[in-house]
Structures are given as C-alpha cells and as structure tokens.
Design a protein around this motif. Structure first.
Motif, short mmCIF file in Angstrom:
data_model
loop_
_atom_site.label_atom_id
_atom_site.label_comp_id
_atom_site.label_asym_id
_atom_site.label_seq_id
_atom_site.Cartn_x
_atom_site.Cartn_y
_atom_site.Cartn_z
N THR A 233 28.42 22.19 17.07
CA THR A 233 27.99 23.24 16.15
C THR A 233 29.18 24.15 15.88
O THR A 233 30.17 24.16 16.63
N PRO A 234 29.13 24.97 14.80
CA PRO A 234 30.23 25.91 14.54
C PRO A 234 30.51 26.82 15.74
O PRO A 234 31.67 27.09 16.06
N GLN A 235 29.45 27.27 16.43
CA GLN A 235 29.68 28.15 17.58
C GLN A 235 30.34 27.39 18.73
O GLN A 235 31.24 27.90 19.38
N GLU A 236 29.91 26.14 18.96
CA GLU A 236 30.54 25.32 20.00
C GLU A 236 32.01 25.09 19.68
O GLU A 236 32.86 25.13 20.58
N ALA A 237 32.32 24.87 18.39
CA ALA A 237 33.71 24.64 18.00
C ALA A 237 34.56 25.88 18.28
O ALA A 237 35.69 25.79 18.77
N ILE B 53 33.97 28.24 20.53
CA ILE B 53 34.11 28.39 21.98
C ILE B 53 35.12 27.38 22.52
O ILE B 53 35.96 27.71 23.37
N ALA B 54 35.07 26.14 22.01
CA ALA B 54 36.00 25.11 22.47
C ALA B 54 37.44 25.50 22.17
O ALA B 54 38.33 25.32 23.01
N ARG B 55 37.68 26.03 20.97
CA ARG B 55 39.05 26.45 20.61
C ARG B 55 39.56 27.52 21.57
O ARG B 55 40.70 27.49 22.02
N ARG B 56 38.71 28.48 21.88
CA ARG B 56 39.13 29.57 22.77
C ARG B 56 39.34 29.07 24.20
O ARG B 56 40.26 29.51 24.89
N ALA B 57 38.47 28.17 24.64
CA ALA B 57 38.65 27.61 25.98
C ALA B 57 39.94 26.81 26.07
O ALA B 57 40.67 26.86 27.07
N ARG B 58 40.24 26.06 24.99
CA ARG B 58 41.47 25.27 24.96
C ARG B 58 42.70 26.18 25.03
O ARG B 58 43.74 25.79 25.57
N ALA B 59 42.55 27.40 24.48
CA ALA B 59 43.67 28.34 24.51
C ALA B 59 43.80 29.05 25.86
O ALA B 59 44.70 29.86 26.04
N GLY B 60 42.86 28.75 26.79
CA GLY B 60 42.98 29.31 28.13
C GLY B 60 42.14 30.54 28.39
O GLY B 60 42.25 31.14 29.47
#
Length: 902
Positions: free
Chosen positions: A853-857, A859-866
């Motif tokens: 979902t857009p919200q999951e995407a 969150i994933a981007r921010r998690a990938r950034a640490g």
C-alpha cells in the motif's frame, strides 16, 4: 438486563474480541437522547473483564475549556508520561498545565495521547469509552479522532457515544441506535407502568416515543393509568428530550428544598468532584448529606465521582433552577476552586455567577483567554473573550474585547459566533479604525466561508476605508484582498487583482526595513502589475524571510499560505515543503480551523508531487472533518489532485462536474484552473493525449492568472499532450510561455520541467541531452513524480530508437517510483513500455499495487534509510506498534529477510 439490543451487544462484543486478540477497534454509537447509548456503554464495561477501563464524559459547560476532555482520559495514565519521547511528552505537559512553553501542535498532542494509550496497553488491554462525545471540547475531540484513525495493531479500543446530530467523529466506524421495535418497546414499557394498560394505548405510547428506551421508562413515572390512557401526545407536543427532562423534574418536586439546591450546585460542577461539591455546599449552608434523597430517587450515583443518572437529569435540574439559584451555585463553586491550580475554571464560574457587568471578572476572563490560546485552544480563548466582552461595563473596552473575540472565532472557524461578536462590538463606542476593523472581520468571514468573489470585493472595500485611519492595517488588508483575488482568478467581477495591486502599491509604505510580510505584499502586487520576472526577486526574498521567521502570531497565519503559494509559483520546492509544513503545524497549534483547510490543501499538494499519495489521502480525511466542522464551502482541490495522480478518470470527472456549478456561482476561478489541470494530468497518465490537450487548454487559457502555479503546471501538461497529439505548434507556444517562467525562476524544478518539455519537441540530435538534463535536475528536487515522468519519457524515447537495454533502466526507475506512490496510470504506461522492450516482468513487479500500500511503501523507504519505528511513527503520526505491524507485512509480502532490506 438490556431488552432488544442483541445486535448492538454483538457489535460491541466484537470490539472486545478484537482487543483481546491484540488488535485495535473503534466504534461510534450514534443516537438521539435516551435511546440507550449510556446503557450499552455500561453493559460493555461490565463485560470487559481482564481489561483496563477508562471512562470519560463530555460536559456541555466545559466545551470552551481547552483539552478538558483529554484531562479526564489521560489523568489515570499520567504515570506513563515518562515513557514517552520528549517530543510527545512535552506537548502533553503543556496542554495539561503541568509545565509551561509555547502552544503545542494539537496533532502532536494527539500523537502523545496515542503513545500514552499504547504504553498503558502494553501492560493490559485497554478500553476507553467516551459518553456524550458531542460535548467534548474541540481540542479533545480532534485529538481523540486523530488517535482513533491511527490505531491498528495495538490492544486498544475506543468507543464513543454521541448524538445523531453531532458533527464530530465522522469517518469512524459507526453503529446507529434506533428506538426499540414494537415487541421489545412494549416489554420495556410494561416494566415502568403502575398497572395493566390497554394494548391500543400501549401501542400508541410506543409510537409516540418512537421506542426511545429512556422515554418509555421515565415518562410513565408518577402517572396513573387514567393519566396514561390517552398516551402522551398533545397538539403542542414538544421535543422528546424536553419531555424526558420534564419527567425527571416531576421526580425532583417531592425532594427536600435543600436537596434540590444541592443538585443545582452539582449540575453546575462539570467534573463530578464530590469534594468540591461538598465544600461549595457547606459554603452556602447546605448539609452535604442532603444528596442522599436524590440518590434514593435514582437521580444521581454517589461514589468517587458524582454521576447523574443521565445527562438530561443534569440539564433538567440546571434549566429548572431560578437565576438566583444558578448564580449562588457558581459563586460557591468559584470560591472553592483553587485559583492557583485551576484559574480558568474558577474564572468561568465567576463569570457565570456575575449578575451583570463586572470589570474584575472580565479582566480575569481575558487572562484565561491568553492561557487557553497559549495551550493551543483558540476556540476556548475566543469563548473566554466573548464572555469577558459581555461582562465589560465600559463601551470602549467592551468593543475592543468583542473585536478580539470575533477575530479569534474567525480563525477558529466559528463564523456565526464571529458575526454575533461584530454585532456586540457595534453597540459600543467605536472609532473609525475599529469600524474599519469590523468591516475587515466581516470580509474575512465571507472569504473563509466560501472562498468566492465576495471576499476580494469586501476586503478591498475595507482596505480603502482603512487607508485614511490606519495605513499599515490598510496594506495588510489590501494583501488579504489580493490573496482572495488569487482564488477569484478568471471569475473576477467587481474588482480585479490588478486593481487591488495598484491600490496596494499606491498606499503609504511603512518606514524602516521591509520585513517578510511587506516584501510579500510588494512582490505579489508586482506579480499582478508587472509580471513574473519583475516580481520574482522580491517574492524570493519574502519566501526566504518567512522560512527564517522565528514566530508568527495567529492573526498572520494567512501569510504562510501566501508564502507557500509563492514558493510553488517560484518552483522553489524546498521552501514549498518547509512553509507548507509550518503552515499546517501552526494552524493546528493555534486551533485555527478557519485557516486549517487551506493549510491542509497546500500540504496535500506537496505530498502529491513528492509521491507520498498515502499521506496525502490521510490529510484529505482530516480536511473533510475540518470543513464539515466549520461548515465552510470547499472545492476539492486535494481530492482532484490525488485522483489525477492515481489515474482515476471517473473520479476526477465526478469531482470536477460536482464542484463546477458551485465554483462558478461563488466566483472561485482558481477552481476552474485546478479542475482542468487535474483532468489533463490524469489523461496524460492514461495516454489519452487529445483529451488531455483539451483539458490543458482550458486550464491554461486565462493568461492573466499570473499568481496560480497550477496554470504553470497546466502549461507543462499542454506541451506533452499537444506534442503527443501531433500539435507541435501549440506545444511550442505553451513551451515558450513556460520557458519564460523557468528562465526567470532558474531552479532545478523549473529547469528540469523545461528540459523535459523541450525534449518532447527536440530533434534526435538534441532530445537525449535534454532528457538527461531533466533527470539530473529533477533528481535534485523533492518532486519525485515529475522525476519519474522524466524517466518514463526518456525510456519511451530510447525504446522507439531501439535502445532496449538503456530504455529498461529508465522505465524500471520510473516504475519503482510510480509503484511506491500508487500512481497507477503512469505506472501502467511504464509497464507497457517495459513489456515492449522484451522485459519479462516478475509477478512481484506487475502486482506492485497489491504488494504494498502507499503507506507501507512510505514506511519501507524510511526503514531502509535506517529510521527506527519510533522515528517513523513520529513523522507519519502512527504508533511504533503500528509501524512494526506494517513492516512485518512488507517483509512478508516481499519475501525479505529484515526490515533494512525493505
């Protein structure tokens, strides 16, 4: 035992089941007074074994006290405050008066309340019920609605009970309570009857009470069968709630006089504090034990809190009391309320105890207004000022306070109250400046309520009157009129933006250095009179001046909208992001509901261009709640933009067609521009270039609309649509107009769009370098969807030139951005091009929308950034547990090994 409520009990049981299973749940019970909402809440609490239970009740007399409802909710949980991050703990401490500081953003307060509930739920599943939610103060209602919309993976349940007519809590899951059906209603009625009654009369009473349980139980009390024989109807029948109140009053009549006087004190004390009621009673010579007969009559419940059997008992008692009894009750409560610990409630009781004008009380209320606004309660501050004005003996001072209250109500979005205060101010002794200020306030109300042509005309007229008496205020009002003229645009009638701009430039300028607001006024006036290139240097200085501004008072919030709008017009994406975020934050912080809709619209567009469509959608929910609450007429700009980027043509057309008649009737010309820009964007995404060209023509047709960044965006859409339709001359003309803006702006955003547009019309020898320039420049900006479009167009160009491997690189880059955002139409274009290059698309790529979902995407981007879950939650206004739940879903969907791989 509840009769006839099996469906409702089952639904509420589902709430308990969800919380026991580790999920959150929210439910709003809606119904008329007496329909059984409180009884269902009592039943729910009785079944919530193993849970921590919190109960709060909205109190009508506390609606003007900022965060009074949250005090009830959070007081038992304050031992968990230390577990919250500083950024959440500190705003709560300020809002609750535990420490001092600048007014907190009310949505940060909401995040703090969310954190507090989640921390408590870590120890034990939590059930919070809020009765009479229609009487919550605005700050508490906003915060609890905010929390309810962001609960997901926490063991927390929120259940609200509110009246059918209440505007709060819309958009949350609802259960509407109706009266009992005939058999159940008759069964309940027979329990309350003193003896047998004819079936026909029973049926008549059921019909006339509409099966309302409280009416069925209360109305027959004390009546004989003969009195009941005709039912309850009469030619002058009054509302059911009043009839129920009257039934309670009949039960008051036999009580001792001392008991009835004590009940008036209890009804005037909204917190149900037995100690305070006892002290107030003793002050006026009433024995506190006089409450016992009322408890025996089932009118009140005595315990750690004094509770009335039903809110209508409280209102019935208070309404039936004489004026002298009310004054005495409030005077006693004021005398016994601690002036140090609770100065605002003391001031409010003093005001209610005042039989006439009293300057000392009015001054105390004015101080309370300042404290309320410092805590983020703009509406509460306005209410204190209104009461202060009504109690002020001197006409001049009364007019000043009324004007201040009217201004605060305007910003709070309470337009009817503002107009009432203007009328009060007119009864005082007013000088010419005050009269002009009142005209300005009425013009601001007209503009805030409908954003139409009347606002520009009225503000311009008010500014003209101010020139002779207050030149500085006149210039501010001219600027407000120019702001309104930006909305009027092509539908201006009585007064144009150019006319207002010329008047502003002719008005006496303030001496000394020009501050950001003055630069903004001059720059905007130059924009209307001399054009983009001439205005740009002044506007740029103004925009950066607002970014550097340390503080901005509530009455100047509208300047942040202008500064944000100018940042987008200058293609300064960094300032656009910063100022729009600040505008929303300050509007929330002040509780400025009159400004918040425009702030949210502005912020929504920054998220759209950044590819954060999920966040934009969440803000649209908030926007709908705010506009419903204040009753303003609203063009769905953000909804149009979101639907356009998502490629939902039917929704764009529906939104545009539904709004257009109202747009034209009000004279909100910018609505025409935005509507057709959205259509052009959507149709370009769908590859329907001929239709996109028609829409872009309409959006960009009004050349004098210099202040609208949307017109500049429409020119970009027109270049692409016309070029792809074979209308190269039209595309070249649109490019020429846009290039004038891009060259003057000279930002990466503007130059990137210019290079991309030029590439569409360039020969093969120049196109590639232009596409590469566009990607390089747009890659330095936050407008990720425009970058994705540059990759897409370059990839399409490369594929047509049989460079399939190179094309895939750019088409895949475009696909990733479009997929993360949920920009479905453009994504389908990129997928089609990838297939044409011979790319074998993995199922995971093809089904991106179903995958994340857009919200999951996001969150994933921010998690990938640490970022940690707490940091992500703070940015997206979610609890850390909800962030973790989303990340587990992302990892499962993508088959990843860890959150960093997301």
């Amino acid at each position: 035992m509840l009769i006839g409520r099996s469906r409702e009990r089952e639904a509420l049981g589902g709430v308990l089941d969800a919380v026991r299973a580790g999920r959150s749940a929210t439910l709003v019970l809606r119904g008329e007074p007496g329909v059984g909402k409180t009884a269902l809440l009592d039943d729910l609490l009785a079944r919530a074994d193993g849970m921590r239970m919190l109960r709060a009740t909205g109190v009508q007399s506390e609606m003007e006290l900022a965060f009074a409802g949250l005090h009830q909710v959070c007081a038992p949980l304050l031992t968990h405050l230390d577990r919250l991050p500083e950024a959440q703990r500190r705003p709560l401490e300020i809002a609750f008066g535990l420490s001092t500081g600048s007014a907190p953003d009310r949505f940060v307060i909401g995040l703090g309340v969310l954190g507090l509930l989640v921390e408590a739920a870590e120890e034990q599943p939590l059930l919070l019920v809020v009765d009479d939610a229609q009487w919550l103060d605005r700050g508490s209602a906003d915060a609890l609605t905010f929390v309810a919309r962001r609960l997901l993976a926490e063991s927390v349940a929120l259940v609200f009970a509110t009246r059918s007519s209440a505007e709060l809590l819309h958009g949350l899951p609802e259960l509407v309570l109706e009266g009992l059906i005939n058999g159940d209603a008759r069964a309940l009625l027979q329990q309350a009857l003193p003896g047998p009654l004819d079936r026909a009369v029973l049926d008549r009473i059921v019909v006339e009470t509409r099966g309302n349980p409280l009416a069925l139980l209360e109305l027959p009390r004390g009546l004989t069968p003969a009195e009941l024989a005709g039912g309850f109807s009469a030619p002058d029948a009054i509302r059911l709630s009043r009839r129920i109140e009257e039934s309670f009053l009949r039960r008051l009549q036999p009580l001792p006089d001392e008991t009835r006087r004590l009940l008036v004190i209890a009804a005037a004390e909204p917190l149900g504090d037995p100690s305070l009621v006892r002290r107030a009673a003793e002050r006026v010579g009433i024995d506190p034990d006089a409450m016992r007969p009322a408890a025996d009559a089932d009118l009140v419940e005595l315990g750690s809190r004094l509770r009335f059997r039903h809110p209508l008992v409280r209102s019935a008692i208070y309404r039936a009391a004489t004026l002298q009894e009310r004054l005495a009750a409030h005077a006693a409560l004021a005398a016994e309320t601690d002036a140090e610990r609770d100065p605002d409630r003391r001031a409010w009781h003093r005001a209610q105890a005042s039989p006439g004008p009293d300057e000392a009380v009015a001054a105390e209320l004015e101080r309370s207004a300042g404290r309320a606004q410092a805590r983020g309660g703009l509406a509460a501050g306005a209410a204190f000022l209104e009461r202060a004005a009504r109690l002020t003996p001197g006409p001049g001072r009364r007019a000043r306070r009324a004007i201040e209250a009217a201004a605060a109500y305007t910003q709070a979005g309470a337009f009817d109250r503002a107009e009432d205060l203007v009328a009060i101010a007119h009864t005082g002794s007013l000088n010419q400046t005050q009269l002009a200020k009142l005209d300005t306030l009425l013009a601001q109300v007209a503009f805030a309520a409908n954003r139409g042509a009347d606002g520009a005309r009225l503000l311009f007229a008010a500014a003209e009157r101010l020139v002779a008496v207050d030149p500085e205020l006149a210039r501010q009002t001219y600027l407000a009129a120019l702001s309104a003229a930006m909305f009027t645009g092509r539908l201006a009638s009585d007064v144009s933006g150019v006319e207002i701009a010329n008047a502003l430039l002719a008005a006496p300028a303030p001496s000394g250095d020009s501050h950001a607001g003055e630069l903004l006024a001059n720059g905007l006036a130059l924009l209307f009179t001399a054009g983009y290139a001439s205005a740009l240097p002044v506007l740029s200085r103004a925009v950066h001046g607002f970014r550097d501004e340390a503080a901005l008072p509530a009455e100047q919030l509208h300047l942040l909208w202008l500064a944000s709008a100018m940042a987008s017009l200058l293609f300064d994406d960094e300032s656009w992001q910063a100022l729009s975020a600040r505008f929303v934050g300050r509007a929330r912080e002040f509780g400025a509901l009159g400004e918040l809709p425009v702030a949210l619209e502005t912020r929504i567009f920054t998220h759209l261009f950044a590819g954060e469509l999920g966040t934009a959608s969440a803000l649209l929910d908030e926007l709908a709640a705010v506009t419903n609450a204040i009753g303003s007429r609203h063009t769905p700009y953000g909804a149009l933009g979101l639907a356009a980027w998502q490629g939902r043509e039917d929704e764009v057309e529906r939104l545009r067609d539904d709004a257009m008649d109202d747009i034209v009737a009000r004279g909100e010309g910018i609505g025409v521009t935005v509507s057709y820009w959205a259509s052009a964007l959507c149709l370009n995404g769908l590859g329907r270039y001929a239709s996109a060209r028609t829409a872009a023509e309409r959006a960009s047709a009004f050349e004098p609309e210099r202040s609208a960044s949307t017109r500049a965006w429409a020119l970009v859409e027109l270049v692409e649509a016309a070029a792809r339709s074979g209308e190269t001359e039209q595309a070249a003309r649109a490019l020429e107009q846009f290039s004038e803006l891009a060259q003057a702006s000279d930002t990466n955003w503007a130059r990137g769009l210019q290079a991309r547009s030029r590439a569409l019309l360039a020969d093969d020898g120049n196109a590639e370098a232009l596409y590469q320039e566009a990607i390089e420049r747009l890659g330095r900006t936050s407008v990720r969807l425009e970058l994705a479009r540059a990759h897409l167009l370059y990839g399409e160009w490369l594929r047509r030139h049989r460079r399939r491997i190179d094309a895939r690189t750019h088409l895949q880059a475009a696909s990733r951005i479009f997929a993360d955002a949920g920009a479905e139409a453009f994504l389908e274009r990129a997928r089609g091009e990838l297939l044409a290059t011979g790319e074998t698309l993995r199922r995971r790529t093809v089904e991106t929308r179903d995958r994340l979902t857009p919200q999951e995407a996001q969150i994933a981007r921010r998690a990938r950034a640490g970022q940690t879950s707490a940091e992500i939650g703070a940015e997206l206004f979610l609890s850390h547990r909800t962030v973790d739940w989303h990340l587990r879903s992302v990892i499962a969907k993508l088959g990843l090994g860890s959150r960093r791989a997301a």
